[in-house]
Design a protein around this motif. Structure first.
Motif: not given
Length: 153
Positions: A46-52
Motif C-alpha cells: 500500500q506504500t505510495q511513492h510521491l515524486l516531484g
C-alpha cells in the motif's frame, strides 16, 4: 514540476534509482548520518511513492506515504525530501500537501503521523501537524513525532 504517486511495482528502474540516490545524497551524505535507508517499507503493497519531477525528468522532491500500521497505528508520511537545487521555492510545502491528500484519500478514517526532524517543527505545524512526543534522537538527529488529526484536515 510534474507530480507522480506510484506503488513500488509501478516505479521504473530509473525512478527507483533516482529516488534512492536523492534519499542517500541528502539523508546519509549531506546530513552525515549513516543509517539503514532500505527498510522494506518501500515495497509494502500500500506504500505510495510521491515524486516531484522537473522538466528535465530529474526527481527534485520525494515523500513516502505509508498505510496505517506500517510505521505508526495511523497513516504516515516519511522520507520527506527536496533536493538542494529545488529548496526555497515552496516545493516542500506542495510536496506535503500532496502527500496529505494521498493519505486522506486512501485512508480517510485515519490521522496522519510523522517523525520529523526537530528543526522542521514549525514547517510541519504550518501544515496542521502538532507534536505528540518529546524530542528524541533518531540516528543522532533530534526528532519529534507529530500528528495531523482528522479534525485538523
Amino acid at each position: 514540476m510534474l507530480w507522480k504517486s506510484l506503488a513500488f511495482s509501478e516505479l521504473t528502474l530509473d525512478e527507483l534509482y533516482e529516488l534512492l540516490k536523492l534519499r542517500v545524497d541528502v539523508f546519509v551524505v549531506e546530513q552525515n548520518c549513516p543509517y539503514p535507508e532500505l527498510d522494506n517499507k518501500d515495497r509494502h503493497s500500500q506504500t505510495q511513492h510521491l515524486l516531484g519531477v522537473d522538466g528535465q525528468g530529474v526527481i527534485q522532491a520525494y515523500a513516502r506515504v505509508l498505510a496505517p500500521g506500517v510505521s505508526y497505528p495511523d497513516a504516515s508520511i516519511g522520507r520527506v525530501i527536496v533536493s538542494e537545487a529545488a529548496r526555497g521555492g515552496g516545493v516542500a510545502h506542495t510536496l506535503m500537501q500532496k502527500a496529505i491528500s494521498i493519505s486522506t484519500k486512501k485512508w480517510p478514517e485515519h490521522n496522519i503521523q510523522l517523525g520529523g526532524q526537530e528543526h522542521l517543527k514549525g514547517f510541519y505545524q504550518k501544515l496542521g501537524f502538532e507534536p505528540v512526543s518529546e524530542m528524541y534522537l533518531e540516528d543522532g538527529i533530534p526528532h519529534l513525532d507529530m500528528l495531523l488529526t482528522r479534525e485538523g484536515l
